[in-house]
Design an enzyme around this catalytic site. Structure first.
Site, short mmCIF file in Angstrom:
data_model
loop_
_atom_site.label_atom_id
_atom_site.label_comp_id
_atom_site.label_asym_id
_atom_site.label_seq_id
_atom_site.Cartn_x
_atom_site.Cartn_y
_atom_site.Cartn_z
N GLY A 147 0.68 7.69 -1.83
CA GLY A 147 2.04 8.20 -1.73
C GLY A 147 3.02 7.08 -1.47
O GLY A 147 2.68 6.09 -0.83
N ASP B 216 4.70 10.43 9.38
CA ASP B 216 4.45 9.64 8.17
C ASP B 216 3.11 9.99 7.52
O ASP B 216 2.42 9.13 6.97
CB ASP B 216 4.49 8.14 8.48
CG ASP B 216 5.86 7.66 8.89
OD1 ASP B 216 6.84 8.41 8.68
OD2 ASP B 216 5.96 6.55 9.44
N GLY B 217 2.73 11.27 7.60
CA GLY B 217 1.49 11.71 6.97
C GLY B 217 0.24 11.40 7.76
O GLY B 217 -0.87 11.67 7.29
N GLY C 22 0.21 2.63 -3.05
CA GLY C 22 -0.73 3.56 -2.44
C GLY C 22 -0.71 4.92 -3.10
O GLY C 22 -0.09 5.12 -4.15
N GLY D 188 0.83 -1.19 0.00
CA GLY D 188 0.00 0.00 0.00
C GLY D 188 0.87 1.24 0.00
O GLY D 188 1.99 1.22 -0.50
N GLY D 189 0.35 2.31 0.59
CA GLY D 189 1.09 3.57 0.63
C GLY D 189 1.83 3.75 1.94
O GLY D 189 2.00 2.81 2.73
N ASP D 190 2.25 4.98 2.17
CA ASP D 190 3.02 5.28 3.37
C ASP D 190 2.20 5.09 4.63
O ASP D 190 2.76 4.80 5.69
CB ASP D 190 3.56 6.71 3.29
CG ASP D 190 4.61 6.87 2.20
OD1 ASP D 190 5.52 6.04 2.13
OD2 ASP D 190 4.50 7.82 1.40
N GLY D 191 0.89 5.26 4.54
CA GLY D 191 0.03 5.05 5.71
C GLY D 191 0.02 3.60 6.15
O GLY D 191 0.09 3.30 7.36
#
Length: 345
Positions: free
Chosen positions: A139, A323-324, A137, A101-104
């Site tokens: 990002g 991390d956002g 993701g 997935g993304g950074d989340g």
């Protein structure tokens, strides 16, 4: 993979290849058995693209990893679910947990490597669990630090090769002392507020970062803060627009905000933006994305192992994110855990 009785988790093992079971039974050493790689997938990531792309990846994944492991597929069902999945996988002796997935999603998986502020230990004595990443993701900022293309097939190849190195992890804690962890960038004030708003518009892809920034600028004021670096004396920092504490280099969809950060050097990079106006960002945006902003007036940088940050005049509304992901508000302490996790690289 033996699972604890927890109905909220949904690990689904897929046996890859056809191991010789008779030969496995004849081998007395438990270390020869195939261990589990747990793939934590956020199917709703990137407006559902993550789940769709994951299905397309599976045939190639089977081809590349057939001789390496058992694959345990697990889909997250909501916020913090990836943390629970990761913790259970580690306790049960998984060889690796891979964030898909993304950074989340990566952020949650990293937090799953810890329990009560400390690294989580497997039930299997002497075994360690590695971290992996397949970027799928909105990002993929952490992957950018390593110069990786946003290509999931390349990521699978890296995992199949099995090369690992130890990476640092950042820790963040508030007045209660409870620790949270980040692997990329934590930030304070304007950028954190922009990230908070951006998370509400992820359906627009990378455009969410622009929308978040525009909303954050409305009513924004620079504030005076105080910092304590590496346990030293309190220092005054005036007219702070944003503070960024980087374990890695990028955030916000490709902005190279902490350009000298290195997740293997045992330090965090602190970048402070002071007395910026909205038009400064428009004029200097290309330098922020290119990582050439450290020489710009009002920008400073230093290497730290820990930093405490508080408002000079307590307001309680200065945003903090890591991390956002929205974490909370000041006052806050950040520190580094050198070489905390083995990472496929």
């Amino acid at each position: 993979m033996a699972l604890l009785p927890n109905p909220s988790l949904s690990l689904r093992p897929e046996q890859l290849g056809s191991p010789d079971l008779s030969a496995e039974r004849a081998t007395p050493a438990a270390s020869h058995r195939r261990r589990d790689f747990v793939f934590v997938v956020n199917p709703k990531g990137a407006n559902g693209r993550t789940g769709k792309e994951w299905k397309k990846l599976l045939p190639y994944l089977r081809t590349r990893l057939a001789d390496h492991c058992n694959v345990c597929e697990s889909f997250t069902s909501g916020p913090s679910h990836a943390i629970d999945i990761t913790r259970e996988a580690i306790r049960e002796g998984a060889e690796a947990v891979i964030a898909v997935g993304g950074d989340g999603t990566l952020h949650e998986v990293v937090n799953g490597f810890f329990w009560d502020g400390n690294p989580l230990v497997s039930h299997e004595k002497g075994s360690t669990t590695a971290l992996g990443l397949i970027p799928l993701g909105t990002g993929s900022d952490f992957a950018r630090t390593f110069g990786w293309k946003n290509d999931p097939y390349d990521a699978i190849d890296r995992i199949a090769k099995g090369n690992k190195s130890k990476i640092d992890v950042g820790a963040i804690e508030g007045p209660t002392g409870d620790k949270h962890f980040f692997v990329n960038v934590a930030d304070i004030h304007l950028s954190a507020k922009a990230g908070y708003y951006a998370s509400q518009y992820k359906k627009f892809g990378n455009l969410c970062y622009v929308i978040g920034a525009l909303k954050a600028f409305r009513g924004h004021e620079n504030h005076d803060m105080e910092i304590k670096v590496d346990g030293g004396e309190w220092e005054s920092v005036t007219k702070v627009t944003a503070m960024c504490i980087g374990n890695a280099k990028y955030f916000g969809g490709g902005m190279k905000i902490t350009p000298t950060a290195d997740p293997t050097n045992g330090h965090l990079e602190l970048v402070v933006l002071q007395n910026f106006k909205w038009y400064d960002f428009l004029i200097k945006l290309h330098r922020l994305y290119g990582g050439t902003h450290l020489s710009v007036k009002g920008v400073s940088s230093r290497s730290v192992k820990s930093i405490e940050v508080k408002e000079r005049v307590r307001r309680g509304d200065i945003y903090v994110q890591s991390d956002g992901e929205h974490w909370g508000f000041l006052s806050t302490k950040f520190s580094i855990l050198p070489g905390a996790i083995d990472f496929f690289c």
